[in-house]
Design a protein around this motif. Structure first.
Motif, PDB file in Angstrom:
ATOM      1  N   ALA A   1      -1.655   3.479 -16.855  1.00  0.00           N
ATOM      2  CA  ALA A   1      -2.827   2.414 -17.510  1.00  0.00           C
ATOM      3  C   ALA A   1      -1.858   1.301 -16.614  1.00  0.00           C
ATOM      4  N   LEU A   2      -0.209   1.466 -16.300  1.00  0.00           N
ATOM      5  CA  LEU A   2      -0.423  -0.126 -15.863  1.00  0.00           C
ATOM      6  C   LEU A   2      -0.621  -0.996 -14.178  1.00  0.00           C
TER       7      LEU A   2
ATOM      8  N   ALA B   1       0.932  -1.172  -0.321  1.00  0.00           N
ATOM      9  CA  ALA B   1      -0.078  -0.032  -0.078  1.00  0.00           C
ATOM     10  C   ALA B   1       0.864   1.479  -0.105  1.00  0.00           C
ATOM     11  N   ALA B   2       1.668   1.575   0.500  1.00  0.00           N
ATOM     12  CA  ALA B   2       2.439   2.560   0.640  1.00  0.00           C
ATOM     13  C   ALA B   2       3.328   2.670  -0.484  1.00  0.00           C
ATOM     14  N   VAL B   3       3.349   1.440  -1.482  1.00  0.00           N
ATOM     15  CA  VAL B   3       4.142   1.959  -3.193  1.00  0.00           C
ATOM     16  C   VAL B   3       3.568   2.841  -3.806  1.00  0.00           C
TER      17      VAL B   3
ATOM     18  N   THR C   1       3.178  -9.723  -8.816  1.00  0.00           N
ATOM     19  CA  THR C   1       3.421  -8.172  -7.737  1.00  0.00           C
ATOM     20  C   THR C   1       4.475  -7.927  -7.719  1.00  0.00           C
ATOM     21  N   VAL C   2       6.017  -8.359  -7.427  1.00  0.00           N
ATOM     22  CA  VAL C   2       7.364  -7.670  -7.882  1.00  0.00           C
ATOM     23  C   VAL C   2       7.799  -7.227  -8.924  1.00  0.00           C
ATOM     24  N   VAL C   3       7.141  -7.879  -9.863  1.00  0.00           N
ATOM     25  CA  VAL C   3       7.576  -8.005 -11.232  1.00  0.00           C
ATOM     26  C   VAL C   3       6.291  -6.353 -11.595  1.00  0.00           C
TER      27      VAL C   3
ATOM     28  N   PHE D   1       6.962  -0.495 -12.383  1.00  0.00           N
ATOM     29  CA  PHE D   1       6.054   1.139 -12.269  1.00  0.00           C
ATOM     30  C   PHE D   1       7.173   1.515 -11.864  1.00  0.00           C
ATOM     31  N   CYS D   2       8.393   1.329 -11.197  1.00  0.00           N
ATOM     32  CA  CYS D   2       9.989   2.088 -11.189  1.00  0.00           C
ATOM     33  C   CYS D   2      10.466   2.388 -12.366  1.00  0.00           C
TER      34      CYS D   2
END
Length: 217
Positions: A177-178, A95-97, A161-163, A168-169
């Motif tokens: 969009a992502l 959630a923080a990310v 989720t990691v991917v 995103f980064c």
């Protein structure tokens, strides 16, 4: 969806690091807490659009998330309290990310971030709700013996989720969009987990299942 293949690949290097830490008296809970603190640094880094440093914080957090379990198994101390702490902090980190991206560009990112957080609530609650019921029915974990909780498979699990966070980064301009695409995938996961969990538990209650059900969601 990919965890069953990626988890075995990560165990050997994580176990090697765990041996090193165990010799120095580091405990699994120490690793969990340090990884969480490092991961939380991603929030201000994302808010100030320092995306590459945020990516480093995210990768270190996810490495620590696997390392604490490897260390617990190595020292023979896997505990319910450690598993609870691990999964609880994981959801706060995710959630923080997302919040970090919303703060980086509220005008473009806030709504997609809100939709993704909504989707995360669905995957998280379906994950934990089934884990509670699985414990009540003494279900084991045929595909995830290294997990602290039994849960139904889904389209979006830890690996996906990691991917997504990494992508995103790397392409922050495409976050709106992502995020929406990943949110849709998370909603599909929620729907399949709810459907699969309901029918699995209904069959158990009626005596139609015993032992380890096929929970491929």
């Amino acid at each position: 969806m990919l965890d069953r293949w990626t988890m075995p690949l990560t165990q050997r290097p994580l176990t090697a690091i765990a041996r090193h830490l165990a010799r120095r008296g580091v405990t699994p809970d120490h690793v969990t807490l340090v990884a969480f603190i490092v991961g939380l640094l991603a929030l201000p880094l994302l808010a100030f659009e320092v995306y590459w440093l945020a990516l480093v914080a995210i990768v270190l957090n996810r490495t620590g998330d696997g390392l604490d379990g490897a260390l617990a198994r190595h020292v023979g101390q896997p505990t319910d309290s450690g598993g609870f702490l691990d999964i609880g902090l994981d959801f706060v980190f995710y959630a923080a990310v997302v919040l970090g991206f919303a703060l980086a560009d509220p005008e473009r990112n806030a709504l997609p971030a809100a939709v993704l957080l909504f989707a995360f609530i669905g995957t998280g609650t379906s994950f934990l709700a089934f884990a509670i019921m699985a414990a009540r029915h003494d279900l084991n974990r045929p595909h995830f013996q290294r997990k602290a909780f039994y849960y139904l498979h889904g389209l979006t699990e830890g690996t996906e989720t990691v991917v997504a966070l990494v992508v995103f980064c790397v392409w922050p301009g495409a976050f709106p969009a992502l995020a929406l695409v990943f949110a849709i995938a998370c909603m599909i996961t929620t729907a399949t987990r709810l459907w699969g969990g309901y029918h699995t538990l209904k069959a158990l209650s009626s005596g139609g299942l015993s032992g380890t059900p096929d929970t491929k969601g």
